[in-house]
Scaffold this motif. Sequence first.
Motif, PDB file in Angstrom:
ATOM      1  N   ILE A  58       0.848  -1.187   0.000  1.00 56.48           N
ATOM      2  CA  ILE A  58       0.000   0.000   0.000  1.00 56.48           C
ATOM      3  C   ILE A  58       0.885   1.240   0.000  1.00 56.48           C
ATOM      4  O   ILE A  58       2.049   1.191   0.412  1.00 56.48           O
ATOM      5  CB  ILE A  58      -0.973   0.038   1.197  1.00 56.48           C
ATOM      6  CG1 ILE A  58      -0.212   0.102   2.521  1.00 56.48           C
ATOM      7  CG2 ILE A  58      -1.908  -1.149   1.184  1.00 56.48           C
ATOM      8  CD1 ILE A  58      -1.106   0.346   3.722  1.00 56.48           C
ATOM      9  N   LYS A  59       0.317   2.339  -0.464  1.00 59.82           N
ATOM     10  CA  LYS A  59       1.005   3.618  -0.467  1.00 59.82           C
ATOM     11  C   LYS A  59       0.340   4.555   0.535  1.00 59.82           C
ATOM     12  O   LYS A  59      -0.855   4.451   0.807  1.00 59.82           O
ATOM     13  CB  LYS A  59       0.973   4.249  -1.862  1.00 59.82           C
ATOM     14  CG  LYS A  59       1.877   3.560  -2.878  1.00 59.82           C
ATOM     15  CD  LYS A  59       1.956   4.355  -4.169  1.00 59.82           C
ATOM     16  CE  LYS A  59       2.890   3.682  -5.164  1.00 59.82           C
ATOM     17  NZ  LYS A  59       4.283   3.658  -4.672  1.00 59.82           N
ATOM     18  N   SER A  60       1.142   5.470   1.078  1.00 58.95           N
ATOM     19  CA  SER A  60       0.651   6.413   2.067  1.00 58.95           C
ATOM     20  C   SER A  60       1.401   7.721   1.912  1.00 58.95           C
ATOM     21  O   SER A  60       2.554   7.735   1.483  1.00 58.95           O
ATOM     22  CB  SER A  60       0.857   5.841   3.480  1.00 58.95           C
ATOM     23  OG  SER A  60       0.525   6.795   4.464  1.00 58.95           O
ATOM     24  N   THR A  61       0.754   8.814   2.262  1.00 61.19           N
ATOM     25  CA  THR A  61       1.463  10.090   2.286  1.00 61.19           C
ATOM     26  C   THR A  61       2.199  10.278   3.605  1.00 61.19           C
ATOM     27  O   THR A  61       2.970  11.224   3.755  1.00 61.19           O
ATOM     28  CB  THR A  61       0.485  11.258   2.069  1.00 61.19           C
ATOM     29  OG1 THR A  61      -0.580  11.169   3.020  1.00 61.19           O
ATOM     30  CG2 THR A  61      -0.091  11.225   0.665  1.00 61.19           C
ATOM     31  N   TYR A 136       1.853   4.084  10.404  1.00 63.12           N
ATOM     32  CA  TYR A 136       2.345   5.431  10.176  1.00 63.12           C
ATOM     33  C   TYR A 136       3.258   5.822  11.336  1.00 63.12           C
ATOM     34  O   TYR A 136       3.086   5.389  12.477  1.00 63.12           O
ATOM     35  CB  TYR A 136       1.198   6.441  10.040  1.00 63.12           C
ATOM     36  CG  TYR A 136       0.069   6.244  11.023  1.00 63.12           C
ATOM     37  CD1 TYR A 136       0.073   6.882  12.254  1.00 63.12           C
ATOM     38  CD2 TYR A 136      -0.992   5.394  10.719  1.00 63.12           C
ATOM     39  CE1 TYR A 136      -0.956   6.690  13.162  1.00 63.12           C
ATOM     40  CE2 TYR A 136      -2.022   5.192  11.618  1.00 63.12           C
ATOM     41  CZ  TYR A 136      -1.994   5.843  12.840  1.00 63.12           C
ATOM     42  OH  TYR A 136      -3.000   5.639  13.735  1.00 63.12           O
ATOM     43  N   SER A 137       4.242   6.640  11.020  1.00 59.19           N
ATOM     44  CA  SER A 137       5.199   7.087  12.015  1.00 59.19           C
ATOM     45  C   SER A 137       4.563   8.141  12.918  1.00 59.19           C
ATOM     46  O   SER A 137       3.881   9.044  12.439  1.00 59.19           O
ATOM     47  CB  SER A 137       6.435   7.662  11.319  1.00 59.19           C
ATOM     48  OG  SER A 137       7.393   8.083  12.261  1.00 59.19           O
ATOM     49  N   ARG A 138       4.793   8.027  14.222  1.00 58.22           N
ATOM     50  CA  ARG A 138       4.213   8.966  15.182  1.00 58.22           C
ATOM     51  C   ARG A 138       5.320   9.482  16.100  1.00 58.22           C
ATOM     52  O   ARG A 138       5.989   8.720  16.779  1.00 58.22           O
ATOM     53  CB  ARG A 138       3.114   8.260  15.978  1.00 58.22           C
ATOM     54  CG  ARG A 138       2.548   8.994  17.183  1.00 58.22           C
ATOM     55  CD  ARG A 138       1.941  10.334  16.844  1.00 58.22           C
ATOM     56  NE  ARG A 138       1.006  10.291  15.746  1.00 58.22           N
ATOM     57  CZ  ARG A 138      -0.265   9.906  15.841  1.00 58.22           C
ATOM     58  NH1 ARG A 138      -0.740   9.504  16.997  1.00 58.22           N
ATOM     59  NH2 ARG A 138      -1.046   9.926  14.787  1.00 58.22           N
ATOM     60  N   TRP A 214      -7.174   9.402   1.692  1.00 62.98           N
ATOM     61  CA  TRP A 214      -8.330   9.338   2.567  1.00 62.98           C
ATOM     62  C   TRP A 214      -7.988   8.757   3.934  1.00 62.98           C
ATOM     63  O   TRP A 214      -8.625   9.099   4.942  1.00 62.98           O
ATOM     64  CB  TRP A 214      -9.461   8.548   1.906  1.00 62.98           C
ATOM     65  CG  TRP A 214      -9.129   7.119   1.581  1.00 62.98           C
ATOM     66  CD1 TRP A 214      -8.595   6.638   0.425  1.00 62.98           C
ATOM     67  CD2 TRP A 214      -9.321   5.986   2.431  1.00 62.98           C
ATOM     68  NE1 TRP A 214      -8.434   5.275   0.498  1.00 62.98           N
ATOM     69  CE2 TRP A 214      -8.872   4.852   1.718  1.00 62.98           C
ATOM     70  CE3 TRP A 214      -9.824   5.813   3.724  1.00 62.98           C
ATOM     71  CZ2 TRP A 214      -8.911   3.562   2.264  1.00 62.98           C
ATOM     72  CZ3 TRP A 214      -9.869   4.534   4.264  1.00 62.98           C
ATOM     73  CH2 TRP A 214      -9.416   3.432   3.528  1.00 62.98           C
ATOM     74  N   LYS A 215      -6.977   7.882   4.005  1.00 64.57           N
ATOM     75  CA  LYS A 215      -6.580   7.301   5.290  1.00 64.57           C
ATOM     76  C   LYS A 215      -6.122   8.396   6.240  1.00 64.57           C
ATOM     77  O   LYS A 215      -6.539   8.456   7.402  1.00 64.57           O
ATOM     78  CB  LYS A 215      -5.468   6.263   5.077  1.00 64.57           C
ATOM     79  CG  LYS A 215      -5.839   5.130   4.131  1.00 64.57           C
ATOM     80  CD  LYS A 215      -4.740   4.094   4.024  1.00 64.57           C
ATOM     81  CE  LYS A 215      -3.455   4.637   3.415  1.00 64.57           C
ATOM     82  NZ  LYS A 215      -3.625   5.130   2.031  1.00 64.57           N
ATOM     83  N   ASN A 216      -5.254   9.270   5.747  1.00 64.93           N
ATOM     84  CA  ASN A 216      -4.761  10.366   6.574  1.00 64.93           C
ATOM     85  C   ASN A 216      -5.868  11.330   6.951  1.00 64.93           C
ATOM     86  O   ASN A 216      -5.923  11.836   8.081  1.00 64.93           O
ATOM     87  CB  ASN A 216      -3.653  11.123   5.821  1.00 64.93           C
ATOM     88  CG  ASN A 216      -2.264  10.658   6.220  1.00 64.93           C
ATOM     89  OD1 ASN A 216      -1.967  10.500   7.395  1.00 64.93           O
ATOM     90  ND2 ASN A 216      -1.418  10.433   5.233  1.00 64.93           N
ATOM     91  N   GLU A 217      -6.754  11.614   5.998  1.00 61.99           N
ATOM     92  CA  GLU A 217      -7.832  12.568   6.260  1.00 61.99           C
ATOM     93  C   GLU A 217      -8.777  12.062   7.361  1.00 61.99           C
ATOM     94  O   GLU A 217      -9.207  12.832   8.230  1.00 61.99           O
ATOM     95  CB  GLU A 217      -8.625  12.833   4.977  1.00 61.99           C
ATOM     96  CG  GLU A 217      -7.829  13.527   3.877  1.00 61.99           C
ATOM     97  CD  GLU A 217      -7.409  14.926   4.266  1.00 61.99           C
ATOM     98  OE1 GLU A 217      -8.239  15.662   4.803  1.00 61.99           O
ATOM     99  OE2 GLU A 217      -6.230  15.269   4.031  1.00 61.99           O
ATOM    100  N   LEU A 218      -9.096  10.768   7.329  1.00 55.56           N
ATOM    101  CA  LEU A 218      -9.962  10.219   8.372  1.00 55.56           C
ATOM    102  C   LEU A 218      -9.239  10.171   9.715  1.00 55.56           C
ATOM    103  O   LEU A 218      -9.843  10.425  10.771  1.00 55.56           O
ATOM    104  CB  LEU A 218     -10.436   8.815   7.982  1.00 55.56           C
ATOM    105  CG  LEU A 218     -11.372   8.729   6.771  1.00 55.56           C
ATOM    106  CD1 LEU A 218     -11.855   7.301   6.559  1.00 55.56           C
ATOM    107  CD2 LEU A 218     -12.565   9.667   6.917  1.00 55.56           C
TER     108      LEU A 218
END
Length: 296
Positions: A58-61, A136-138, A214-218
Amino acid sequence: MKIPLKAARHALFGSVSPSVKTKPTEKEHMQDLQNTHKDFLFDVNLVGVANVKQPVQIKSTSSPVNQTTVATFSMGAQLNRYAKGTNMSRFLTALEEFNGQNQTLSLASLKDLVRSLADRLNQDMIHIHVTFPWFYSREAPTSLQSAHNHSEIEISLNYSKTLGFKTELTLACLVTTLCPCSKEISEYSAHNQRGEVKMSVELCEDFDEDKIDWKNELLVAAESNASARIHPILKRPDEKVVTEQAFENPRFVEDLVRLVAADLYEYDWVTAFKVTCQNQESIHLHDAVAKITYKK
């Protein structure tokens, strides 16, 4: 103690020698029961396979931008009353081919998979449901120590050759909530707890996943409205910041679902949504839960 030879041990526990085989071994000579056509009384709403696990890309921003995770697939088709069954292996064959092409799991690639299934099965209606953890990195707020957090993602596609696609996207994440009532009545502090926010959204027709992650936005909609975010690593200065932030932003479950709903209402790419918050209460035996469903 002397143990019998392996063949004797198997016989001891019920194994028998193969019998004489009389049925055909070539596929073209085997009877295809699933392909029987009679009146079998009822249409079947959905028949297929479930709980199929596959590694996917999967890809992510958010970092990591490219990641491999494990997805669980459920796939099914409608079946009319005059067909006895479906060909289960075709679901798995299509999924293996999809995975073998090293495609990134996206809405576009899943729609290609669904269309392929509709053609293979010669069916007008196909459903696919995919779940996977998204990482995701936190960073901690003060020490900036970084580690991986994750949310649970669900993608549901319903496809009709005549009506097209209906898409529902879901993200569930954990947040901190601090009780406003406890803060109001207590002399010293307030109880807080871990809450799960789950959002499901339907998309506008011209939604472009290349422009909107959309993953980040939610995730932002859930975390920015909570009392505080969940962090994998917190040093003492970080813990001070997070607990004070929670104290400054008390939230009932009712408050949180309303605030998240307001953000989703402002997203022009969302046409309908469901928001649920469920708290694992720290001083009560029960969970607290609230839910909003809204169609624009």
